[in-house]
Design an enzyme around this catalytic site. Structure first.
Site, short mmCIF file in Angstrom:
data_model
loop_
_atom_site.label_atom_id
_atom_site.label_comp_id
_atom_site.label_asym_id
_atom_site.label_seq_id
_atom_site.Cartn_x
_atom_site.Cartn_y
_atom_site.Cartn_z
N GLU A 144 0.19 -0.89 -0.16
CA GLU A 144 0.20 0.01 0.09
C GLU A 144 0.52 1.12 0.57
O GLU A 144 1.07 2.31 1.10
CB GLU A 144 -1.47 0.21 0.77
N GLU A 324 -6.97 -7.41 -0.44
CA GLU A 324 -7.93 -7.56 0.52
C GLU A 324 -9.22 -6.81 0.61
O GLU A 324 -9.63 -5.76 0.05
CB GLU A 324 -6.72 -6.19 1.68
#
Ligand code: GAL
Length: 644
Positions: A144, A324
């Site tokens: 991320e 995710e």
């Protein structure tokens, strides 16, 4: 492309004795993928040079032999304490000049050469050890980029790198002064070494300076990611992904995506509703347990385009995953409700409907320690099934009848451009004005009309084959792309703020040029509005927040109650001079869609649809049942209709 499921697993969090059983339970639940490793650096290398790969070898072996495919993450988002002690100035510095400390994650500055070397070293060791491992079926770089506001750093390392970057971008410091308009307030520099980062100035810095810093920060992410990709490719033929985020726009994802095989993103619909959306109270309440009906879909479509960036493929060929997926309550939003039963399944199918190859649930088992204790997993901390695993099993069973996606181009393209986003951020000209939300509002209107949408980059070859192209808010619009849109066969909608600044944040010279060749519209004045002072349109709808007075010879197709033009068109080109509320946007879409010959139907609140080459999906994002085409969708219901 086959549709698959997976999960995110942290073998280093659990006793080795339970790995085998975990792996078997993953397989039983229908999972194909298991992502591991991305935060494990302190167990791989507890002290400098003391490498402990054996536990990771065994974990990969156990998971792989159980039948799972492993996605191995490079651990560079969480450098251990000793790395920071070795390079104390690798820490990022916030806008106020404060170093961001060790004790959570992402505590690094992208410009620090010493940290880059540490990353190069650990990624090389990892790639050499596992590059040929048959169980490693994909890689994830870092974790991320941009999470916790971490691509921006005001460190000395960033300042030095920024100066170098400027000296490469401009022929001379005089050229930079000229391009930025630094004569204003005597901001001229005599050398690149005098240029500082644009924080802590007395009042706002020159917008050109801020924009240059945005571009620089983005390029630093690209360089950092590319460094890892080059090492992985030299050692492995498995595809490489990164997990992007929701509404993180600080770097150009198409540029990062051009180096990767797969785009993936981390989808937390309920967290986003509370944390990122800033919607009205009623909307938050209506969707508290389902998430916003368009936010996830928007990112699915955006990241499909990012997944197509390598080799500039048509966006429907973009490879993308949800790396995710929210499985239950999360821990990080202002409020963290549980999803309505059925939503985990709906989110999974929605991703598949938009072309995802894989949906991986975060995380396998809820951790009883550290920051995410209250973040649900597929299993409870005591290893009993949590609700999400039941919904995953349901999807596993349903996939038997719909194992693959056959992608096709959508009839409508919506442009999303990161540079325009930075320009609006640098100069919003009114509180709450954001390019991201303007584009999202346009997307919502297209979806309310029942349309399947492709998001496309601002690239001259990205527009072929569409019947309608919506390109709102493109402050940044290079001439070649303007020309491409002007020649297109599609209905094209631009505005507001189209081409309003050049690459260095200067207005195009007066007299103001027309918005684009073939469309005689010029903006003579603009204003921004308080949210509580809409300008009503003639008929339903209003302009809110942002409005331009336009002049031109085109046909006025939307106007205010007092007769000021709002949308003006000439041939296939339409200029929209403001930010419409939902009624105004619905009218615009109806008008353009009608002329483009699109099949549209106005959908009831919270019902959404998407078409692939072989199926039409319906998704009920509400807490009430909805009837459509003879199907009853219960709350959180999904219907998949194969097309004849
Ligand atoms: C993501 C992150 C994960 C985990 C998750 C919690 O942003 O990649 O590591 O923190 O959020 O929702």
């Amino acid at each position: 492309m086959k549709r698959t499921l997976g999960t995110c697993y942290y073998p280093e969090h659990w006793p080795e004795e339970i790995w085998q059983q975990d792996a078997e339970r993953m397989v039983e639940a229908g999972l194909t993928w298991v992502r591991i490793g991305e935060f494990a650096w302190s167990r791989i290398e507890p002290t400098p040079g003391d490498l402990r790969w054996e536990w990771l070898d065994r974990a990969i072996d156990v998971l792989g032999k159980a039948g799972l495919k492993v996605v191995l993450g490079t651990p560079t988002a969480t450098p251990p304490r000793w790395v920071v002690d070795k390079h104390p100035d690798m820490i990022a510095v916030d806008e106020n000049g404060n170093p961001r400390k060790f004790g959570s994650r992402r505590h690094y500055c992208f410009s620090h050469m010493g940290y880059l070397e540490e990353c190069r070293r650990i990624v090389t060791l990892m790639a050499e050890r596992y590059g040929a491992n048959p169980f490693i079926a994909a890689w994830q770089t870092d974790n991320e980029y941009g999470c916790h506001g971490t691509i921006v750093s005001y460190s000395d390392a960033a300042r030095d790198a920024f100066r170098l970057w400027l000296s490469e971008r401009y022929d001379s410091v005089e050229a930079m002064n000229e391009a930025w308009g630094n004569i204003f307030w005597s901001m001229e520099y005599n050398s690149f070494d005098q240029v500082d980062l644009p924080n802590l100035t007395v009042t706002e810095p020159n917008p050109a300076h801020s924009l240059a810093f945005h571009r620089f920060c983005s390029d630093q992410v690209v360089v950092f990611n590319r460094m890892q990709v080059d090492i992985l490719r030299a050692n492995s033929s498995a595809p490489i992904a990164h997990n992007y985020m929701g509404k993180i726009t600080g770097f150009d994802h198409y540029d990062v995506g051009a180096d990767l095989d797969i785009a993936s993103w981390d989808s937390y619909p309920l967290g986003f509703l509370e944390d990122r959306l800033g919607a009205e109270r009623e909307h938050q309440i209506d969707y508290a347990r389902q998430g916003d009906p368009d936010f996830q879909a928007f990112h699915h479509d955006l990241y499909r385009a990012v997944g197509a960036a390598k080799g500039n493929k048509p966006v429907e060929q973009g490879r993308w995953w949800v790396m995710e997926q929210q499985p239950g309550p999360v821990n990080w939003a202002p409020y963290n409700p549980a999803p309505l039963p059925g939503m985990v399944r709906l989110w999974t199918w929605e991703a598949f409907a938009h072309g995802a190859e894989a949906v991986c649930y975060f995380r396998w088992r809820q951790a009883p320690f550290a920051q995410e204790q209250l973040h649900a997993g597929m299993l409870r901390p005591d290893s009993k099934d949590a609700p999400a695993i039941h919904e995953a099993r349901q999807v596993r069973d349903e996939l038997v009848d719909a194992p693959e996606v056959q992608p096709k181009q959508a009839p409508v393209a919506l442009v999303f451009d990161y540079v325009s986003d930075w320009m609006w951020t640098v100069q919003p000209q009114g509180q709450g004005l954001s390019y991201f939300f303007l584009v999202l509002d346009t997307y919502r209107a297209l979806r309310r009309a029942g349309l399947t949408v492709d998001i496309v980059p601002l690239r001259a070859d990205a527009f072929d084959g569409y019947k309608a192209i919506f390109a709102p808010g493109l402050m940044h619009l290079p001439d070649d792309i303007k020309a491409e849109l002007a020649q297109s066969d599609a209905q094209v909608v631009i505005g507001p703020r189209t081409g309003a600044r050049d690459a260095d944040f200067v207005m195009p010279h007066a007299p103001l040029p027309p918005a684009m060749p073939g469309l005689d519209v010029t903006v003579s004045r603009l204003e921004t509005l308080r949210p509580d002072m809409p300008i009503p349109l003639d008929g339903s709808g209003a302009i809110t927040r942002y409005f331009e007075e336009i002049e031109g010879s085109g046909e006025v197709v939307l106007q205010t109650e007092t007769g000021a033009p709002v949308a003006m068109r000439e041939g296939h080109l339409t200029y929209m001079a403001g930010w419409g509320d939902s009624d105004a946007m619905d009218r615009l879409v109806a008008l353009i869609g009608g002329d483009a010959g699109l099949e549209m139907r106005q959908l009831p609140k919270g019902l959404r649809t998407r078409e692939t080459a072989t199926e039409r999906f319906w998704f009920n994002h509400t807490t009430d049942s909805i009837e459509v085409d003879g199907h009853t969708l219960p709350p959180a219901g999904v219907v998949r209709v194969p097309l004849a």
